[in-house]
Each structure stands twice: as C-alpha cells, then as structure tokens.
Design a protein around this motif. Structure first.
Motif, PDB file in Angstrom:
ATOM      1  N   LYS A 146     -79.691 -56.455 -50.010  1.00 14.74           N
ATOM      2  CA  LYS A 146     -79.447 -57.680 -50.203  1.00 14.74           C
ATOM      3  C   LYS A 146     -79.178 -58.135 -51.706  1.00 14.74           C
ATOM      4  O   LYS A 146     -78.358 -58.994 -51.650  1.00 14.74           O
ATOM      5  CB  LYS A 146     -80.703 -58.424 -49.792  1.00 14.74           C
ATOM      6  CG  LYS A 146     -81.020 -58.493 -48.191  1.00 14.74           C
ATOM      7  CD  LYS A 146     -82.266 -59.225 -47.753  1.00 14.74           C
ATOM      8  CE  LYS A 146     -82.468 -59.353 -46.327  1.00 14.74           C
ATOM      9  NZ  LYS A 146     -83.630 -60.270 -45.860  1.00 14.74           N
ATOM     10  N   ARG A 202     -77.546 -61.981 -43.631  1.00 14.93           N
ATOM     11  CA  ARG A 202     -77.563 -62.417 -45.160  1.00 14.93           C
ATOM     12  C   ARG A 202     -76.046 -62.280 -45.679  1.00 14.93           C
ATOM     13  O   ARG A 202     -75.757 -63.309 -46.656  1.00 14.93           O
ATOM     14  CB  ARG A 202     -78.375 -61.221 -46.099  1.00 14.93           C
ATOM     15  CG  ARG A 202     -78.410 -61.289 -47.532  1.00 14.93           C
ATOM     16  CD  ARG A 202     -78.926 -62.733 -47.988  1.00 14.93           C
ATOM     17  NE  ARG A 202     -79.144 -62.742 -49.164  1.00 14.93           N
ATOM     18  CZ  ARG A 202     -80.492 -62.786 -49.681  1.00 14.93           C
ATOM     19  NH1 ARG A 202     -81.292 -62.310 -48.985  1.00 14.93           N
ATOM     20  NH2 ARG A 202     -80.866 -62.891 -51.007  1.00 14.93           N
ATOM     21  N   GLU A 215     -74.758 -65.801 -44.775  1.00 14.61           N
ATOM     22  CA  GLU A 215     -75.178 -66.783 -45.553  1.00 14.61           C
ATOM     23  C   GLU A 215     -74.401 -66.871 -47.155  1.00 14.61           C
ATOM     24  O   GLU A 215     -73.957 -67.866 -47.661  1.00 14.61           O
ATOM     25  CB  GLU A 215     -76.730 -66.568 -45.858  1.00 14.61           C
ATOM     26  CG  GLU A 215     -77.437 -66.734 -44.738  1.00 14.61           C
ATOM     27  CD  GLU A 215     -78.904 -66.414 -45.272  1.00 14.61           C
ATOM     28  OE1 GLU A 215     -79.222 -65.659 -46.279  1.00 14.61           O
ATOM     29  OE2 GLU A 215     -79.720 -66.500 -44.313  1.00 14.61           O
TER      30      GLU A 215
END
Length: 349
Positions: free
Chosen positions: A56, A89, A92
């Motif tokens: 991430k 993620r 996003e």
C-alpha cells in the motif's frame, strides 16, 4: 496528435512512470513450459514477498510520482489473499487496474469484490484446445478451470482478454482461439515473442516460430472471418520522440520483494522499495541516468534498417539473448519486416 499519444510522448520526455507492473508473487499453480520465471519451472524457490502494508505504501508513492495504469501480476496474483484489498487501495488512488491471472482460485465472491474495487479487466493466458493447453501448463484440467474463471468474470461485468503466446505447438490453433474469443465475447491478443528465462535458460526458445512460420500464422489470422479482431503484440512504437522504449521512462515494474525494475522484461535491479523511496531510486539511479541518455543512434546495427520505423525491439530480449541491450534481436527483426510488409500491402490495396 491523439491525447493518448501526447500523454505517451510527454511522459517519456519527463520520465513520468505512468504504467506500472506490480509482480505480487512468483508462486503459481501452473508450470508452463515457456514461462520466463524460473520459480514456476522448479529451478528456483520463490523469495520473500512484501506485506500488504508495504505494498500500500508503494502504491501511494507510485501515485504521487504520476502513475496511472497498474497491472497486478505474478506468478498467480490470486494466491495473494490481499489482492482485493490492494485493488481497493489502488482505486482510491485513481489507478486504472488490470490483473494478469490464470483464473485459478477465483470465486464468485472474489469476482464481485474485483468488480466493486473497480478492476478494469482480467487478462488470462490460453494456448489452444483443452488437451494442448493442459500440455503447455503441465496441469490436467487447467483449460477448463481458466475458461470457467473467464466466464465467471464476464458474468460479473468484468472485461476479459485472452492472451496467447504464439509457439510451434499452438500456431495451428490460433484461429480456433480467435473463434473461441468471439463466441465467448472476450478480447484477444497474440504475442509472437518467446523470451529466455530470467535465469538465462533458453529451452523455451525451441518453440519460437521462425520468420516464415510467423508470417504464415499472421496471414492466416488476417484472413479468418470468424472471431473478434485481435492485437498482435508487440506493436510498433507509439511515440515520436527519439527513445529506444518506455522502460525506465514512463514504464516501471516492482518485484515481489520490492525490487524496482525499469521493466519486467529488462531484469536489471535498480534498488529496493522496502529500503529506499521510489522517488530516490527513480531520480538518482546511475543505471537509469545512463539508460535515459540512450538514443536510436546508439543502435549501431539498427539505425539504418529499412524496417526501423516498424520495429518494437525489446532491449530486455537483446540483453538476455545477445548480452547487449543495444543489439538487434531476431524476433524483433522478423516481426518488424512482417509488419512493414503487411502495411505496404494494405496501402497498395
């Protein structure tokens, strides 16, 4: 100039890594006889893999650097239980997300998760009719499993592309795959270039099509009425500037343990993102600085070639096969000549 071409040229000139391949694992349920990963062929053990949190953080850094297009691949990325979480993620961060997969491990629940996470498409390798496909992968029933996964993805609203490396084994079944893709509503692409493995093993090259074999296959596909249109990769360069390729300029790749590469096909380790920031390596790597100064004039054997404008010579293939990134390589030379002839023939009609 089309917006996509303008973006490509600008990102090349400014070294913005708009396209990233994230290799999450080297583990795979298959052992395809042409695979360039020695891990899938039992010649090496898969190394350590980054944690979800580390991935991430890397995605955050890539987005900050200007990355737009993201591919999760492996090995088999579905072996990572955190793949849906990583996709969420990435979404996003406004990435366009694709997944390269065998389809093994896919469930209806996972398919829905990927759709909800905004995955653009899955690309799944197919090699021919079931018996041939299974002989290539080394696993009986693999064709059936991959086709079931592709259908499941499509039912859940995800685009699916079938990918096929063209080999002596399957060139005669390429038209059948074209018909299959058409009947199922899948996209389709063929890749004419088999490459040596990352450990230097060249056994897969025995299956590489000769120039005449490749030309016959391309001609036959072009005259096949059934099935969808198809991409024949690699394509001619889509940029006008004097660059050898996008590797290390607007393309990069990250290995399972955080290794940063200019491209998966150019296996030169630039640094490790578990220890250094992407920005630091991308800006300060001595290898990248030298590579980015290279121009077409540095291709001593290629710069005067009549087919140069139609060539997608891969420096990684040249490095693995010829020991020199700037050398010509046979697959690119043959494909450039075929492409040039096809375009001249079309222009003459």
């Amino acid at each position: 100039m089309l917006p996509s071409a303008k973006l490509n040229d600008l990102s090349l000139e400014r070294c913005v890594p708009v396209s990233v391949i994230a290799e999450l694992t080297r583990r795979c349920p298959l052992s395809c006889r042409h695979c360039y990963l020695p891990e899938t062929r039992g010649r090496a053990k898969p190394g350590r893999e980054l944690t979800t949190a580390r991935w991430k953080n890397i995605l955050d850094q890539l987005a900050e650097a200007g990355a737009l297009y993201l591919v999760f691949t492996g090995g088999e990325p579905l072996l990572r239980p955190d793949l849906p979480e990583l996709c969420r993620r990435a979404k996003e961060l406004n990435f366009d997300i694709r997944i390269f997969s065998t389809g093994f491990g896919l469930t209806a629940g996972l398919a829905r998760e990927f759709r909800e996470a905004g995955v653009s498409a899955f690309e799944i390798s197919f090699y021919g009719r079931p018996a041939l496909h299974d002989s290539v992968t080394g696993l009986k029933g693999s064709f059936k499993a991959s086709l079931a996964a592709a259908r499941l993805l499509k039912r859940n609203g995800l685009k699916v592309k079938l990918k096929t490396p063209l080999m002596k084994l399957n060139a005669g079944q390429a038209a059948w795959l074209q018909e299959l893709a058409g009947a199922e509503g899948f996209e389709l692409s063929f890749d004419p270039v088999l490459v040596p493995a990352n450990d230097g093993d060249t056994s897969a090259l025995a299956q590489r099509l000769t120039g005449p074999e490749l030309a016959r296959t391309v001609k036959k596909l072009g005259s096949t009425a059934a099935g969808p249109s198809y991409d024949l990769s690699p394509a001619p360069p889509a940029f006008s500037a004097d660059f050898l390729c996008g590797a290390g300029r607007n393309v990069c790749a990250v290995g399972p343990g955080g290794e940063l590469y200019s491209c998966l096909q150019l296996p030169v380790k630039l640094g490790n993102l578990a220890r250094r920031s992407f920005k630091d390596i991308w800006k300060n790597s001595p290898w990248l600085k030298k590579w980015r100064r290279a121009r077409v004039k540095d291709l001593n054997a290629c710069s005067s070639c009549a087919h140069l404008d139609f060539c997608s010579r891969c420096p990684g293939v040249s490095l693995l096969e010829e020991g020199d990134m700037f050398a010509p390589n046979k697959p690119a030379c043959e494909m450039a000549e075929i492409t040039h002839r096809r375009l001249k023939a079309r222009a003459g009609n």
